[in-house]
Design an enzyme around this catalytic site. Structure first.
Site, PDB file in Angstrom:
ATOM      1  N   SER A 156     -25.978  87.286 -20.038  1.00 16.96           N
ATOM      2  CA  SER A 156     -24.964  86.260 -20.259  1.00 16.96           C
ATOM      3  C   SER A 156     -25.523  85.138 -21.160  1.00 16.96           C
ATOM      4  CB  SER A 156     -24.467  85.737 -18.910  1.00 16.96           C
ATOM      5  OG  SER A 156     -23.280  85.010 -19.040  1.00 16.96           O
ATOM      6  N   ASP A 252     -15.319  92.662 -18.259  1.00 18.18           N
ATOM      7  CA  ASP A 252     -16.033  91.411 -18.522  1.00 18.18           C
ATOM      8  C   ASP A 252     -15.359  90.666 -19.674  1.00 18.18           C
ATOM      9  OD1 ASP A 252     -17.865  89.358 -18.861  1.00 18.18           O
ATOM     10  OD2 ASP A 252     -19.451  90.648 -19.656  1.00 18.18           O
ATOM     11  N   HIS A 282     -18.598  91.277 -15.195  1.00 18.17           N
ATOM     12  CA  HIS A 282     -19.670  90.366 -15.594  1.00 18.17           C
ATOM     13  C   HIS A 282     -20.650  90.194 -14.437  1.00 18.17           C
ATOM     14  CE1 HIS A 282     -21.403  87.491 -18.315  1.00 18.17           C
ATOM     15  NE2 HIS A 282     -21.438  86.560 -17.374  1.00 18.17           N
TER      16      HIS A 282
END
Length: 309
Positions: A156, A252, A282
């Site tokens: 991320s 995601d 995610h």
């Protein structure tokens, strides 16, 4: 595809936590919530040797955690940057993922505790990440690593920092990075692609308001969203970057920018593999899903090919 059953059960457990509305809370409270959620991940894997260190870089003091799966051997090095939107996360919240990565790859994994926003706005995290990577390369022998087999990795926001460090290292000519592992990376602060718009607030993704909350804490002004060292997808050229493995997840919100980055890398002549994990969300790699274990195996195979075992 539909949601993976393990993911669906996980999301049911998260229902009612207000995760999508983090923007209504102060950063310290959200950080505490992330630490509590990390405790629910279960007991992390054992690694042969784990060491916390404080290092001094050109940007100041920095804490790192070194994971050595084979302490008596000189191994490749993976510099790892944790996720958390540049506002959350630390060495402990991503300890499990770092351990799993070390064991799966047989590499020395060095997790970097970069400075968080809003206390430290852009470019503090970026500069600290690059400085730490350079320190690790320069002191590889001290941690049992081989500087000629150096990779960067992150999930991320950490995937953003890994991509940014690779760009900075390419442009500066050092350190020599031979591989980047980008795990559902955050690469485009314009927030305009299909997945970011359609998945916001669904399937465990944060809301549009919370997206803005993270960005506003990290950046000083809106114009910085177009800076290639904030949004690597906007870099004028991606030529000369290291071999890359990008992990994306079907549900995601960051899916499209990771896959777009892969296409741009391929167009620039970079050896890149983009792998989407169907039914996943995610942050799935931090949770004990079957899909997470498969993604780790795939990443380990890609790293072994690039770095040698």
């Amino acid at each position: 595809m539909t949601l993976d059953p393990q993911v669906e059960a996980h999301l049911k457990r998260l229902a009612g936590t207000g995760f999508a509305d983090l923007h209504k809370l102060p950063p310290d409270q959200v950080r505490a919530g992330m630490r509590r959620m990390s405790n629910a991940l279960g007991k992390p894997e054992s690694v042969a040797q784990v060491e916390d260190r404080a290092i001094q870089t050109v940007t100041g003091d920095c804490r790192i955690r070194v994971y050595r799966p084979a302490p008596s051997q000189v191994r490749p090095i993976i510099v790892f940057f944790h996720g958390g939107g540049f506002v959350l996360g630390d060495l402990d919240t991503h300890d499990g993922l770092a351990r799993a990565l070390a064991n799966a790859t047989g590499s020395v994994v060095v997790s970097v505790n970069y400075p968080l926003a809003p206390e430290n706005k852009y470019p503090a995290a970026r500069n600290a990440a690059y400085a730490a990577t350079k320190w690790i390369a320069d002191h590889a022998a001290e941690i049992g690593g081989d500087a000629s087999r150096l990779a960067v990795a992150g999930d991320s926001a950490g995937g953003n920092l890994a991509a940014v460090v690779a760009l900075m290292a390419r442009d500066a000519g050092a350190p020599k990075i031979v591989f980047q592992l980008l795990i559902y990376p955050d690469l485009d602060f314009r927030r305009s692609n299909t997945s970011i718009r359609e998945f916001a607030g669904k399937w465990g993704n944060i809301s549009r308001e919370t997206q803005d909350w993270f960005m506003n804490h990290y950046l000083n002004k809106d114009e910085e969203k177009l800076d290639p060292l904030v949004s690597p997808l906007l870099a004028p050229s991606l030529a000369g970057l290291p071999r890359t493995f990008i992990i994306t997840a079907e549900y995601d919100a960051l899916r499209d920018e990771g896959e777009d980055y892969g296409r741009r890398l391929q167009g620039a002549g970079v050896d890149v593999v983009v792998r989407r994990y169907d039914g996943m969300i995610h942050e799935f790699l931090r949770w004990p899903f079957d899909g997470s274990r498969q993604a780790l195996r795939d990443a380990a195979d890609a790293l072994a090919t690039a770095l040698g075992s």
